[in-house]
Design a protein around this motif. Structure first.
Motif, mmCIF file in Angstrom:
data_model
loop_
_atom_site.group_PDB
_atom_site.id
_atom_site.type_symbol
_atom_site.label_atom_id
_atom_site.label_comp_id
_atom_site.label_asym_id
_atom_site.label_seq_id
_atom_site.Cartn_x
_atom_site.Cartn_y
_atom_site.Cartn_z
ATOM 1 N N THR A 105 0.821 -1.224 0.000
ATOM 2 C CA THR A 105 0.000 0.000 0.000
ATOM 3 C C THR A 105 0.848 1.265 0.000
ATOM 4 O O THR A 105 0.310 2.364 -0.119
ATOM 5 C CB THR A 105 -0.926 0.045 1.234
ATOM 6 O OG1 THR A 105 -0.138 0.166 2.427
ATOM 7 C CG2 THR A 105 -1.789 -1.213 1.318
ATOM 8 N N PRO A 238 -8.658 1.503 2.168
ATOM 9 C CA PRO A 238 -8.278 1.497 0.748
ATOM 10 C C PRO A 238 -8.911 2.641 -0.042
ATOM 11 O O PRO A 238 -8.267 3.237 -0.911
ATOM 12 C CB PRO A 238 -8.774 0.133 0.256
ATOM 13 C CG PRO A 238 -8.775 -0.730 1.474
ATOM 14 C CD PRO A 238 -9.207 0.194 2.584
ATOM 15 N N LYS A 242 -6.970 5.647 -2.027
ATOM 16 C CA LYS A 242 -7.254 5.916 -3.438
ATOM 17 C C LYS A 242 -7.627 7.381 -3.642
ATOM 18 O O LYS A 242 -7.166 8.027 -4.599
ATOM 19 C CB LYS A 242 -8.385 5.018 -3.928
ATOM 20 C CG LYS A 242 -8.710 5.200 -5.412
ATOM 21 C CD LYS A 242 -9.808 4.243 -5.864
ATOM 22 C CE LYS A 242 -10.114 4.423 -7.347
ATOM 23 N NZ LYS A 242 -11.188 3.500 -7.808
ATOM 24 N N CYS A 243 -8.427 7.916 -2.737
ATOM 25 C CA CYS A 243 -8.854 9.306 -2.878
ATOM 26 C C CYS A 243 -7.690 10.275 -2.694
ATOM 27 O O CYS A 243 -7.655 11.333 -3.325
ATOM 28 C CB CYS A 243 -9.977 9.629 -1.887
ATOM 29 S SG CYS A 243 -10.840 11.166 -2.288
ATOM 30 N N GLN A 245 -4.937 9.997 -3.900
ATOM 31 C CA GLN A 245 -4.243 10.044 -5.178
ATOM 32 C C GLN A 245 -5.144 10.509 -6.325
ATOM 33 O O GLN A 245 -4.768 10.426 -7.487
ATOM 34 C CB GLN A 245 -3.678 8.657 -5.500
ATOM 35 C CG GLN A 245 -2.709 8.145 -4.446
ATOM 36 C CD GLN A 245 -2.367 6.688 -4.634
ATOM 37 O OE1 GLN A 245 -1.778 6.288 -5.649
ATOM 38 N NE2 GLN A 245 -2.722 5.861 -3.662
ATOM 39 N N SER A 246 -6.321 11.012 -5.993
ATOM 40 C CA SER A 246 -7.279 11.443 -7.006
ATOM 41 C C SER A 246 -6.960 12.833 -7.535
ATOM 42 O O SER A 246 -6.166 13.582 -6.945
ATOM 43 C CB SER A 246 -8.697 11.431 -6.424
ATOM 44 O OG SER A 246 -8.823 12.424 -5.419
ATOM 45 N N ASN A 265 -5.795 9.326 -10.061
ATOM 46 C CA ASN A 265 -6.733 8.254 -10.405
ATOM 47 C C ASN A 265 -7.892 8.814 -11.212
ATOM 48 O O ASN A 265 -8.272 9.951 -11.043
ATOM 49 C CB ASN A 265 -7.278 7.619 -9.112
ATOM 50 C CG ASN A 265 -6.209 6.862 -8.353
ATOM 51 O OD1 ASN A 265 -5.372 6.197 -8.954
ATOM 52 N ND2 ASN A 265 -6.232 6.989 -7.037
#
Length: 265
Positions: A105, A238, A242-243, A245-246, A265
């Motif tokens: 991660t 998770p 992910k957010c 890196q948005s 992303n």
């Protein structure tokens, strides 16, 4: 906070804010909320990102801010963090070597710069270069920076001053703080004539002004890695990673002068 004798109770009190932050860290997962431990220099940007990501993640994370060194030690001691964001690679490696993060991660999330700041009404001017006369600029006052033995911002600052050949001339004038925000506060309140902080911190504090940026080649690259902790079982971790890196998170980080290192992303 490490403050040289005679520097004043006010400076020590400011540094005590960092200790209070650590003491206020959640002792347990309240209502199973996602808990994030993040470097103090991220506060303004990450607070905004947390709000923007709430809909995608399903909840707003509970975020504790302090020096990366203190946070890493807290995690090592069993503090219930789900995600750790460090202001350098060293403290992430510290946890990784102890198998306290999930290696798959880990991501290099952000970059930053270190700058020389003065109180907003200061008339100080300089060009940061080899053997520049930093000691003269400081005068009888102090140079505020993070603890050079543990706090990433302080480690970067000392490395830069050594590379530029001025560390020995100012070492005795340094007021070392528990985290970079405490160092910033010493400058904004006039307790220190100058300080070395991240560009993002200077951006967030109207009480200071930048009088110089340290060359990138004067210190190791400034990298903020992020990872989920090994013991984390939070189902929303998770989605939060992910957010981070948005595109929308990236824009908020850039607005605070961070450099985004991950593809959006």
């Amino acid at each position: 906070m490490l403050v040289r004798k005679g520097f004043g109770l006010k400076a020590a009190a400011i540094g005590g804010l960092a200790t209070m932050l650590i003491a206020a860290m959640p002792a347990a997962h309240a209502d199973d909320r996602l808990i994030v431990f993040a470097a103090a220099s991220m506060k303004n940007a990450l607070d905004a990102v947390n709000t923007a990501c709430e809909a995608d993640v399903g909840e707003a994370a509970t975020i504790s801010y302090a020096a990366s060194s203190a946070l890493a030690k807290q995690i090592e001691g069993g503090a219930p963090a789900d995600i750790f964001i460090s202001a350098d690679l060293d403290w992430m490696k510290y946890l990784s070597d102890k198998k306290l993060i999930k290696p798959d991660t880990e991501v290099k999330l952000l970059g930053n710069e270190i700058v020389l700041v003065a109180p907003k009404d200061s008339t100080a001017e300089t060009k940061i270069e080899k053997r520049f006369d930093l000691a003269r600029l400081i005068g009888e006052s102090r140079l505020a920076m993070g603890d050079s033995k543990a706090v990433p911002a302080g480690k970067y600052a000392k490395a830069a001053l050594e590379e530029l050949g001025v560390w020995s001339s100012v070492e005795g004038k340094v007021a070392q703080a528990e985290n970079v925000r405490a160092a910033l506060k010493l400058v904004s309140t006039g307790e220190a004539a100058l300080g070395i902080v991240y560009a993002t911190d200077a951006h967030a504090e109207p009480g200071v002004k930048v009088i110089g940026t340290f060359p990138e080649d004067s210190h190791p690259p400034i990298v903020y890695p992020v990872a989920q902790t090994a013991d984390s079982k939070d189902k929303d971790a998770p989605a939060f990673l992910k957010c981070l890196q948005s595109v929308k998170a990236g824009e908020l980080f850039k607005a605070q002068d961070f450099t985004v290192l991950t593809p959006s992303n």
